[in-house]
Motif scaffolding. Structure first.
Motif, PDB file in Angstrom:
ATOM      1  N   GLY A  92      -6.547   1.069  -3.213  1.00 42.36           N
ATOM      2  CA  GLY A  92      -7.755   1.674  -2.634  1.00 42.36           C
ATOM      3  C   GLY A  92      -7.487   2.970  -1.896  1.00 42.36           C
ATOM      4  O   GLY A  92      -6.774   3.855  -2.383  1.00 42.36           O
ATOM      5  N   SER A 109      -5.673   3.478   0.637  1.00 40.90           N
ATOM      6  CA  SER A 109      -4.253   3.665   0.951  1.00 40.90           C
ATOM      7  C   SER A 109      -3.520   4.286  -0.239  1.00 40.90           C
ATOM      8  O   SER A 109      -2.584   5.070  -0.067  1.00 40.90           O
ATOM      9  CB  SER A 109      -3.617   2.327   1.333  1.00 40.90           C
ATOM     10  OG  SER A 109      -4.248   1.815   2.490  1.00 40.90           O
ATOM     11  N   GLY A 161      -2.152  -4.440   6.242  1.00 41.72           N
ATOM     12  CA  GLY A 161      -0.836  -5.074   6.118  1.00 41.72           C
ATOM     13  C   GLY A 161      -0.916  -6.455   5.491  1.00 41.72           C
ATOM     14  O   GLY A 161       0.056  -7.212   5.492  1.00 41.72           O
ATOM     15  N   SER A 181     -12.582   2.456   4.871  1.00 42.25           N
ATOM     16  CA  SER A 181     -11.480   2.986   5.670  1.00 42.25           C
ATOM     17  C   SER A 181     -11.687   4.479   5.947  1.00 42.25           C
ATOM     18  O   SER A 181     -11.965   5.253   5.032  1.00 42.25           O
ATOM     19  CB  SER A 181     -10.182   2.766   4.895  1.00 42.25           C
ATOM     20  OG  SER A 181      -9.086   3.098   5.696  1.00 42.25           O
TER      21      SER A 181
HETATM   22  O1  M6R Z   1      -5.494  -2.808   4.057  1.00 40.06           O
HETATM   23  P1  M6R Z   1      -5.143  -1.938   2.889  1.00 40.06           P
HETATM   24  O2  M6R Z   1      -4.946  -0.513   3.258  1.00 40.06           O
HETATM   25  O3  M6R Z   1      -3.957  -2.462   2.108  1.00 40.06           O
HETATM   26  O4  M6R Z   1      -6.386  -2.015   1.932  1.00 40.06           O
HETATM   27  C1  M6R Z   1      -6.405  -1.399   0.684  1.00 40.06           C
HETATM   28  C2  M6R Z   1      -7.813  -1.338   0.123  1.00 40.06           C
HETATM   29  O5  M6R Z   1      -8.338  -2.632  -0.032  1.00 40.06           O
HETATM   30  C3  M6R Z   1      -8.736  -0.531   1.017  1.00 40.06           C
HETATM   31  O6  M6R Z   1      -8.251   0.764   1.239  1.00 40.06           O
HETATM   32  C4  M6R Z   1     -10.142  -0.426   0.422  1.00 40.06           C
HETATM   33  O7  M6R Z   1     -10.125   0.344  -0.753  1.00 40.06           O
HETATM   34  C5  M6R Z   1     -11.102   0.142   1.468  1.00 40.06           C
HETATM   35  N1  M6R Z   1     -12.276  -0.647   1.560  1.00 40.06           N
HETATM   36  C6  M6R Z   1     -11.456   1.580   1.212  1.00 40.06           C
HETATM   37  O8  M6R Z   1     -12.397   2.075   2.093  1.00 40.06           O
END
Ligand code: M6R
Length: 366
Positions: A59, A61, A108, A158
């Motif tokens: 996502g 990240s 995490g 995020s």
């Molecule tokens: O907690 P994480 O950074 O590993 O999560 C990864 C994705 O699930 C996260 O970035 C997701 O795409 C968000 N909802 C984006 O806004």
């Protein structure tokens, strides 16, 4: 606990000057030429000697990973591959003791990212974590790492975690480049100074919040959106599209601007909003031609431009200005208007911004 804001997401967007500063606190002191990421200190040589860095994430990240790819390659001249954790883990990847893996995760706890780490670890690779949640599963599974220190992120979309990830990864890339002797003292010092000014520059973008709201009002009921950018702004285009999809449920796609003519250009007509990341950088002239191509097909263009740009405003329907920053730091400011645009559109559509349908804050199942 929303501090007077309607939603966590907007609170977290507006927190970014502070969260970005927090991700540099105690690590970077530009006036002293100081840059040190404590958790990585014992591994700096390993990083500097790496032939290849593999970044795994999901996502948003993963988008931060794409930004980091550009920075590590440009500054430290290390080959980087950015992998969706879910694809990497099931592919029997070629990975071994000489490889360095960087796992990026806000929570995490992302199942696929954790599994990718375990796989790479079993093959002998050295794993670094860039996590926000202290003591999380991924933080514990890695050999070393650097926390992003963005503070708790409650909104499912995020925002501040992304800019903190990019800030930490930028510091890593600069530190590794310096260790490798790949940077002149001048360039090194300049980058630190420029990075330290980013919180102030992000603050300046907020002055355009009302203008972004007006644009959101005009496009509230659009059915599709295209986001285009080149270089470091390509991952920002992907991130802008993801933000819009997640919280407004409008179909949106991000593309490298030059890919447009290999297919997506067929979608352009007078109903198609196209968001261009068109800041003054090395690909400025190329982006200007891409804008002309979209305008020639009557697309409605919203351009994110650098303050003082006099060329693009006359060519497009709407502009949103961001302050000039060092070219390599562009994503930290250019992503901000896209976060705000998606937020305002989602609010105007009456969406549940902080908890969009079908989504969870951490994806702990594959
Ligand atoms: O907690 P994480 O950074 O590993 O999560 C990864 C994705 O699930 C996260 O970035 C997701 O795409 C968000 N909802 C984006 O806004």
């Amino acid at each position: 606990e929303k501090g007077g804001y309607d939603h966590f997401m907007i609170k977290e967007i507006f927190e970014q000057p502070r969260s970005i500063a927090d991700s540099m606190r105690g690590r970077l002191i530009a006036s002293e030429g100081h840059l040190q990421l404590g958790g990585l200190e014992n591994y700096m040589n390993k990083l500097a000697q790496a032939d290849r860095i593999v970044i795994v994430a999901c996502g948003t990240s993963w988008h931060a990973g794409l930004v980091a790819e550009y920075l590590f390659e440009e500054l430290a001249r290390i080959n980087v591959e950015v992998e969706y954790a879910s694809e990497f883990r099931y592919r029997n990847p070629v990975i071994g003791e000489n490889d360095v893996v960087i796992a990026i995760s806000q929570s995490g706890e992302t199942a696929d990212t954790l599994a990718a780490i375990e796989l790479a670890k079993s093959k002998g690779a050295t794993i670094f974590g860039v996590c926000n949640v202290v003591g999380s599963s991924i933080a514990r599974a890695t050999h070393a790492g650097a926390y992003t220190h963005a503070g708790p992120e409650i909104g499912v979309a995020s925002t501040k975690a992304f800019t903190a990830q990019v800030t930490v990864l930028t510091q890593m890339a600069i530190a590794v480049a310096r260790r490798k002797g790949a940077l002149t003292e001048d360039t090194y010092r300049q980058l630190l100074i420029e990075l330290e000014t980013i919180p102030t520059k992000v603050q300046q973008v907020f002055e355009y919040a009302d203008k972004i709201k007006e644009i959101a009002f005009i496009f509230t009921y659009a059915r599709n959106f295209i986001y285009l950018g080149r270089g470091l702004n390509f991952p920002v285009a992907l991130e802008g599209a993801l933000k819009l999809k997640e919280i407004s449920y409008i179909h949106a796609e991000g593309y490298p601007a030059a890919e447009m003519k290999h297919g997506p250009i067929a979608l352009i007509d007078e109903d198609m909003p196209v968001v261009f990341l068109a800041t003054k950088d090395g690909s400025y002239d190329k982006i200007v031609s891409n804008i002309q191509e979209v305008k020639a097909r009557k697309g409605r263009v919203i351009a994110i431009i650098t303050q003082g740009d006099t060329r693009i405003p006359g060519m497009v329907d709407f502009v949103i200005e961001v302050p000039q920053v060092h070219e390599l730091l562009t994503p930290l400011v250019s992503v901000i208007p896209l976060q705000l645009l998606s937020y305002y559109i989602a609010v105007m559509r009456g969406r549940n911004v902080d908890q969009p349908r079908n989504l969870a804050k951490s994806v702990t199942v594959e």
